[in-house]
Design a protein around this motif. Structure first.
Motif, mmCIF file in Angstrom:
data_model
loop_
_atom_site.group_PDB
_atom_site.id
_atom_site.type_symbol
_atom_site.label_atom_id
_atom_site.label_comp_id
_atom_site.label_asym_id
_atom_site.label_seq_id
_atom_site.Cartn_x
_atom_site.Cartn_y
_atom_site.Cartn_z
ATOM 1 N N THR A 119 -32.303 -78.448 76.787
ATOM 2 C CA THR A 119 -33.222 -77.368 76.425
ATOM 3 C C THR A 119 -33.363 -76.371 77.576
ATOM 4 O O THR A 119 -33.471 -76.759 78.732
ATOM 5 N N TRP A 162 -42.201 -77.941 74.985
ATOM 6 C CA TRP A 162 -41.441 -78.229 73.750
ATOM 7 C C TRP A 162 -40.628 -79.528 73.863
ATOM 8 O O TRP A 162 -40.700 -80.374 72.955
ATOM 9 N N LYS A 167 -32.855 -86.574 67.902
ATOM 10 C CA LYS A 167 -33.564 -86.094 69.098
ATOM 11 C C LYS A 167 -32.759 -86.351 70.360
ATOM 12 O O LYS A 167 -32.763 -85.550 71.283
ATOM 13 N N ARG A 200 -42.940 -82.480 73.666
ATOM 14 C CA ARG A 200 -43.456 -82.621 72.286
ATOM 15 C C ARG A 200 -42.418 -83.285 71.395
ATOM 16 O O ARG A 200 -42.736 -84.178 70.602
ATOM 17 N N LEU A 201 -41.177 -82.824 71.525
ATOM 18 C CA LEU A 201 -40.122 -83.394 70.675
ATOM 19 C C LEU A 201 -39.984 -84.895 70.974
ATOM 20 O O LEU A 201 -39.949 -85.724 70.057
ATOM 21 N N ASP A 228 -42.952 -86.853 69.476
ATOM 22 C CA ASP A 228 -43.313 -86.545 68.077
ATOM 23 C C ASP A 228 -44.636 -85.798 67.964
ATOM 24 O O ASP A 228 -45.429 -86.055 67.043
ATOM 25 N N PRO A 282 -36.537 -77.846 65.622
ATOM 26 C CA PRO A 282 -35.681 -78.929 66.114
ATOM 27 C C PRO A 282 -34.468 -79.196 65.224
ATOM 28 O O PRO A 282 -33.391 -79.511 65.730
ATOM 29 N N ILE A 327 -44.884 -79.223 66.849
ATOM 30 C CA ILE A 327 -44.474 -78.024 67.574
ATOM 31 C C ILE A 327 -45.200 -76.829 66.962
ATOM 32 O O ILE A 327 -45.207 -76.641 65.747
#
Ligand SMILES: Cc1cc2nc3c(=O)[nH]c(=O)nc-3n(C[C@H](O)[C@H](O)[C@H](O)COP(=O)(O)O)c2cc1C
Length: 371
Positions: free
Chosen positions: A22, A334, A4, A337-338, A341, A307, A344
Motif C-alpha cells: 500500500t 487504511w 488481504k 483497518r484492512l 477488519d 479493497p 473503511i
C-alpha cells in the motif's frame, strides 16, 4: 474473493523493503507558511500514515527551482537548506514510525497557479480553468512563454539539485512528476507541445526531457536511492484525455523510461478510478503493459481504497503496488483497518470545505469526531 494477504504481504522496490503493497499517493496540501519550508503539522500528517501502516508514502508534489516550477502558494519546495532541513524532520519521524518515504518532485509549467509569468513547452493557452481551493488565482491559466533551451537546462538542473537535496534530507527516493498535466506531461502531450527542436515532434522527442532528467539524476544520487516516475493520461485540466495511439504510445513511453533507468513507474488516474485513467480508449491496461514490457515495479492508482478493487489490480497482475489518494485522506490507517477488519471510511469531499490544507483537514476531523 478478497485476499488481504496479497495486499498486506511484504514486498520491495529494488533494495527498498516495504512492509506491504500500500502506498500513499502524492497529494498537494499547500500547508507551508509561504516560504516552502515543511512545518511540524506536515510532520505529524506524514507520520500518521506511517503509524497507520502504509508500506510507502509519496509526498506531495514539491517544487524544484526558484524560477518557474512552483505550482501553488504555500506549496513546499526543496530548493534551499531550510526547506531541506524541514523535510529532514519529516523523513526522520516517518522512518521512526516504521515508514518509507519518497519525495515527489514537481514542475508546474503552464499550470502554475502561483506565477503570472509562466513557462511551458510551447506558447499555448492551457484548456479549462484553474483548480479551486489551492490558490486565490482562479479562472483561465495565463498564456505561457515557450521555454528556450537554457530554461530547459534550468529545469533539468532544478530536478537534479532537488534530488540531491532529497537524498541528503533522508528520503528513500524521489518520484519525478511527469503526470497530470504539469510541465513534463505538457512536453509529452501532443496538443501542448508544438516544438520543432529535439523536445518536440515524435513521441520519443516529447519524452526526451523526462528521460534526460532521469539519466542525470542517476549520476548524482547513490545507487540504492530509488528513482520513480509518475505518468498519466488524464490531466487536472483534462480528465478524459487518453493517449492517441494507446498501447503503441505506452510501449514507446515505458521503454524510454526503463532505458533511462527508473526503478518504478507509477500510473495515475486523475480522480475517476483505475478503469477510467489507466486503460486505453480500447480498454487495454497500461499498467499491465508497463509491467510486462519493463519488468519494473509498477504502482497503479485510482479508486483503489476499495479493497476488492485493490485486490483485483494485484491479482490480475496489472501492478505490484496500489496507491491511495482520497482513500488515504479518509483513512490514514487504511492498511491497519484492512488487517483488523475495521470498516473503511468513504472519502467525504466536505473535508475540503474550508480548503485543501492539512489545517483545514484536522479541523474538519475534530468537528466530525465531536458530533
Ligand atoms: C488534495 C489532492 C492533492 C493532489 N496532489 C497531487 C500531487 O501533488 N501530485 C500528484 O501526482 N497527484 C496529486 N493528486 C492526485 C492523487 O495522487 C491521485 O492520483 C488521485 O487522487 C486519484 O487517486 P484516488 O482515486 O485514490 O483518490 C492529488 C489529489 C488530491 C485529492
Amino acid at each position: 474473493m478478497l485476499n488481504k494477504t496479497l495486499i498486506l504481504e511484504n514486498t520491495a522496490i529494488k533494495q527498498l523493503a516495504l512492509k506491504n503493497k500500500t502506498v500513499v499517493a502524492p497529494m498537494t496540501r499547500v500547508s507551508t507558511k509561504g516560504d516552502g519550508i515543511p512545518t511540524q503539522q506536515m510532520e505529524k500528517y506524514y507520520q500518521r500514515y506511517a503509524k497507520g501502516g502504509f508500506g510507502l508514502i509519496i509526498t506531495e508534489g514539491t517544487y524544484t527551482d526558484r524560477s518557474f516550477s512552483q505550482s501553488y502558494p504555500n506549496q513546499p519546495g526543496i530548493t534551499n537548506d531550510k526547506q531541506q532541513k524541514g523535510w529532514e524532520n519529516i523523513t526522520h519521524s516517518t522512518h521512526a514510525a516504521g515508514g518509507k518515504i519518497i519525495m515527489q518532485l514537481m514542475h508546474a509549467g503552464a499550470l502554475s497557479q502561483h506565477l503570472s509569468n509562466t513557462r511551458g513547452p510551447s506558447s499555448i493557452q492551457p484548456i479549462r480553468r484553474m483548480l479551486e481551493g489551492y490558490s486565490k488565482k482562479q479562472g483561465q491559466y495565463p498564456l505561457p512563454q515557450a521555454m528556450n533551451l537554457s530554461e530547459i537546462d534550468e529545469v533539468i538542473n532544478g530536478f537534479c539539485n532537488a534530488a540531491m537535496r532529497a537524498e541528503k534530507a533522508g528520503f528513500d527516493g524521489i518520484e519525478i512528476h511527469a503526470a497530470n498535466g504539469y510541465l513534463l506531461d505538457q512536453f509529452l502531450t501532443d496538443y501542448t507541445n508544438e516544438r520543432e527542436d529535439q523536445y518536440g515532434g515524435s513521441i520519443e522527442n516529447r519524452c526526451r526531457l523526462t528521460v534526460e532528467i532521469i539519466t542525470l539524476i542517476k549520476n548524482v544520487v547513490s545507487r540504492n536511492f530509488i528513482i520513480g516516475v509518475r505518468i498519466s493520461q488524464g490531466k487536472v485540466n483534462d480528465f478524459n484525455y487518453t493517449w492517441p495511439n494507446g498501447l503503441n504510445d505506452g510501449e514507446i513511453i515505458f521503454t524510454a523510461l526503463k532505458n533511462a533507468g527508473v526503478d518504478y513507474i507509477h500510473i495515475a488516474s486523475e480522480g475517476k478510478g483505475f478503469d477510467h485513467g489507466c486503460l486505453t480508449r480500447n480498454g487495454e491496461s497500461l499498467p499491465k503493459l508497463a509491467k510486462e514490457l519493463t519488468g519494473l515495479t509498477i504502482i497503479a492508482n485510482g479508486g483503489l481504497d476499495n479493497p476488492n478493487e485493490a485486490n483485483r489490480i494485484l491479482q490480475d497482475k496489472h501492478a505490484d503496488l496500489v496507491a491511495l489518494g482520497t482513500g488515504a485522506l479518509a483513512n490514514f490507517d487504511w492498511p491497519t483497518r484492512l488487517q483488523n477488519d475495521i470498516t473503511i471510511t468513504s472519502f467525504n469531499p466536505d473535508i475540503f470545505a474550508k480548503g485543501v490544507t492539512i489545517e483545514a483537514q484536522f479541523k474538519w476531523e475534530e468537528s466530525t469526531n465531536a458530533e
